[in-house]
Design an enzyme around this catalytic site. Structure first.
Site, PDB file in Angstrom:
ATOM      1  N   THR A 185      34.215  23.711  29.249  1.00  0.00           N
ATOM      2  CA  THR A 185      35.065  22.557  29.513  1.00  0.00           C
ATOM      3  C   THR A 185      36.385  22.660  28.766  1.00  0.00           C
ATOM      4  OG1 THR A 185      35.247  20.148  29.154  1.00  0.00           O
ATOM      5  CG2 THR A 185      33.837  21.362  27.649  1.00  0.00           C
ATOM      6  N   ASP A 186      37.415  22.026  29.323  1.00  0.00           N
ATOM      7  CA  ASP A 186      38.706  21.985  28.637  1.00  0.00           C
ATOM      8  C   ASP A 186      38.654  21.133  27.373  1.00  0.00           C
ATOM      9  OD1 ASP A 186      38.586  19.426  29.766  1.00  0.00           O
ATOM     10  OD2 ASP A 186      40.434  19.629  30.927  1.00  0.00           O
ATOM     11  N   GLU A 187      37.613  20.330  27.217  1.00  0.00           N
ATOM     12  CA  GLU A 187      37.522  19.452  26.045  1.00  0.00           C
ATOM     13  C   GLU A 187      37.371  20.226  24.739  1.00  0.00           C
ATOM     14  OE1 GLU A 187      35.203  15.858  26.386  1.00  0.00           O
ATOM     15  OE2 GLU A 187      35.142  16.046  28.568  1.00  0.00           O
ATOM     16  N   TYR A 200      30.082  16.181  21.762  1.00  0.00           N
ATOM     17  CA  TYR A 200      29.862  16.954  22.984  1.00  0.00           C
ATOM     18  C   TYR A 200      30.770  18.170  23.025  1.00  0.00           C
ATOM     19  CZ  TYR A 200      31.029  18.427  27.714  1.00  0.00           C
ATOM     20  OH  TYR A 200      31.340  19.186  28.815  1.00  0.00           O
ATOM     21  N   ARG A 209      36.805   4.165  23.374  1.00  0.00           N
ATOM     22  CA  ARG A 209      35.790   5.064  22.841  1.00  0.00           C
ATOM     23  C   ARG A 209      36.259   5.640  21.506  1.00  0.00           C
ATOM     24  NH1 ARG A 209      35.704  10.024  26.433  1.00  0.00           N
ATOM     25  NH2 ARG A 209      34.191   8.926  27.734  1.00  0.00           N
ATOM     26  N   PHE A 265      25.192  26.582  33.857  1.00  0.00           N
ATOM     27  CA  PHE A 265      25.748  25.231  33.918  1.00  0.00           C
ATOM     28  C   PHE A 265      25.030  24.264  32.976  1.00  0.00           C
ATOM     29  CE2 PHE A 265      26.589  26.914  38.197  1.00  0.00           C
ATOM     30  CZ  PHE A 265      27.917  26.556  38.407  1.00  0.00           C
ATOM     31  N   ASP A 306      13.064  24.398  30.672  1.00  0.00           N
ATOM     32  CA  ASP A 306      14.055  24.013  29.666  1.00  0.00           C
ATOM     33  C   ASP A 306      14.705  25.277  29.104  1.00  0.00           C
ATOM     34  OD1 ASP A 306      15.328  23.152  27.202  1.00  0.00           O
ATOM     35  OD2 ASP A 306      14.049  21.368  27.264  1.00  0.00           O
ATOM     36  N   ASN A 332      35.925  17.236  36.617  1.00  0.00           N
ATOM     37  CA  ASN A 332      35.480  17.395  37.999  1.00  0.00           C
ATOM     38  C   ASN A 332      35.248  16.045  38.675  1.00  0.00           C
ATOM     39  OD1 ASN A 332      33.642  20.432  38.627  1.00  0.00           O
ATOM     40  ND2 ASN A 332      35.221  20.124  37.080  1.00  0.00           N
ATOM     41  N   LYS A 341      29.934  22.293  22.916  1.00  0.00           N
ATOM     42  CA  LYS A 341      30.368  23.253  23.936  1.00  0.00           C
ATOM     43  C   LYS A 341      31.230  24.352  23.311  1.00  0.00           C
ATOM     44  CE  LYS A 341      29.792  23.378  27.775  1.00  0.00           C
ATOM     45  NZ  LYS A 341      28.742  24.065  28.567  1.00  0.00           N
ATOM     46  N   LYS A 367      29.617   8.912  34.788  1.00  0.00           N
ATOM     47  CA  LYS A 367      30.981   9.391  34.611  1.00  0.00           C
ATOM     48  C   LYS A 367      31.954   8.451  35.308  1.00  0.00           C
ATOM     49  CE  LYS A 367      29.451  12.939  32.342  1.00  0.00           C
ATOM     50  NZ  LYS A 367      29.685  14.327  32.716  1.00  0.00           N
TER      51      LYS A 367
END
Length: 327
Positions: free
Chosen positions: A127-129, A151, A274, A83, A63, A181, A155, A190
């Site tokens: 991530t682009d988020e 989330y 959502r 990742f 972990d 992706n 990030k 996903k």
């Protein structure tokens, strides 16, 4: 070179590991890879079966929040490609605690270990988020971080931690921010793998809201090629967007998947949207293209058809995962 790949049993990490060990990433031929993965619900050793026998491969179950385990496994490596993350937005809306623990505390634990062990290179996969939502145009790397989901916020926090270790400690770290992706071995929670596997089982697909949310789609192979470029040539402290260049509304994507699976519109189930659903993502890839020579290579139509066929032929991979996760 010895690479330490966190989350290497998950979707993108396992694809990167397979590409490295199969000599598919220019400049990384002959590299040794240690995969460090906690094997949570979305990580499975079956993703690494094809390379498990390689003399250049080693797997360590652990972990990223476990300081002792990280320090023991990371020693004597030349680079980290990070990742490992909790990544499903819907899960973060229901319970954000594990996202903060893994994505923020886990990243901080890795950064401390990399610093203490004098690891020469650190690539943080994001991530682009983290940019939020954009109505028109595309984000470049100088855009402010305005995440809208727990989330994405976790990030963004991890991105800022990585940046701080570069500024404060001089850690040779770069950050990549990818668009959505798609590819094989994608855990079926996903949208693309969920819709494909539902359709293969003659089940409806749950389309959120009005279906007009737009995403830029990036084949996982292209993403891994971009990461390999950043690992080898990216600037310390620099951020690089990695995109695929195919923007589609969720409705348009759904119709492509219906066509590929031989189904009609009766399989669409419109469901409540959502919470905090970002309307559109779009990244500007001019920097990585100009500085590192990146360009997406996989045609979206051909790539999507290949992915549908892979799920059609690999029920033994995805059926247990869906059953176990009650998807």
């Amino acid at each position: 070179m010895k690479l330490f790949v966190t989350g290497g049993a998950g979707f993108i990490g396992s694809n990167f590991t397979r590409m490295v060990l199969n000599g598919q990433l220019s400049g990384l031929e002959g590299v040794e890879v240690t995969v460090f993965d906690a094997l949570t619900y979305s990580g499975t050793l079956s993703n690494l079966e094809s390379v498990a026998g390689s003399e250049q491969f080693r797997f360590v179950e652990g972990d990223i929040r476990d300081r002792e385990a990280v320090n023991a496994a990371l020693a004597r490596h030349d680079a980290v490609v990070h990742f490992a993350a909790e990544s499903h937005v819907d899960r973060s809306v229901k319970d954000s605690r594990i996202f903060v623990d893994t994505n923020v505390v886990g990243t901080q634990t890795l950064l401390d270990a990399a610093l203490a062990l004098n690891i020469p290179r650190f690539v943080h996969v994001s991530t682009d988020e983290v940019y939020g939502s954009i109505d028109e145009g595309s984000w470049d790397e100088a855009e402010p971080l305005l995440p809208n989901s727990p989330y994405a916020a976790s990030k963004a926090a991890s991105d800022l931690l990585v940046r701080s270790y570069f500024v404060t400690h001089g850690l040779n770290a770069s950050i990549t921010r990818c668009s959505n992706n798609y590819g094989t071995h994608h855990f079926p929670e996903k949208v693309i793998p969920l819709f494909i596997t539902n359709l293969l089982d003659d089940l409806p697909v749950p389309l959120y809201g009005d279906g007009k949310n737009i995403r830029d789609w990036l084949h996982v192979d292209d993403h891994c090629r971009g990461i390999a470029l950043v690992l080898q040539q990216g600037g310390a402290g620099d951020v690089y967007n990695i995109g695929g260049g195919t923007e589609l509304s969720n409705t348009a994507l759904t119709h492509l998947l219906l066509e590929a699976a031989g189904k009609d519109e009766s399989f669409i189930s419109h469901v409540a949207d959502r919470k905090g659903h970002d309307r559109r993502y779009s990244v500007d890839i001019a920097k990585i293209s100009r500085e590192l020579g990146y360009s997406p290579q996989v045609d979206f139509t051909a790539g999507l058809n290949d992915v549908v066929q892979w799920y059609r032929e690999n029920r033994a991979w995805w059926e247990p995962l869906k059953e176990h996760s009650s998807l």
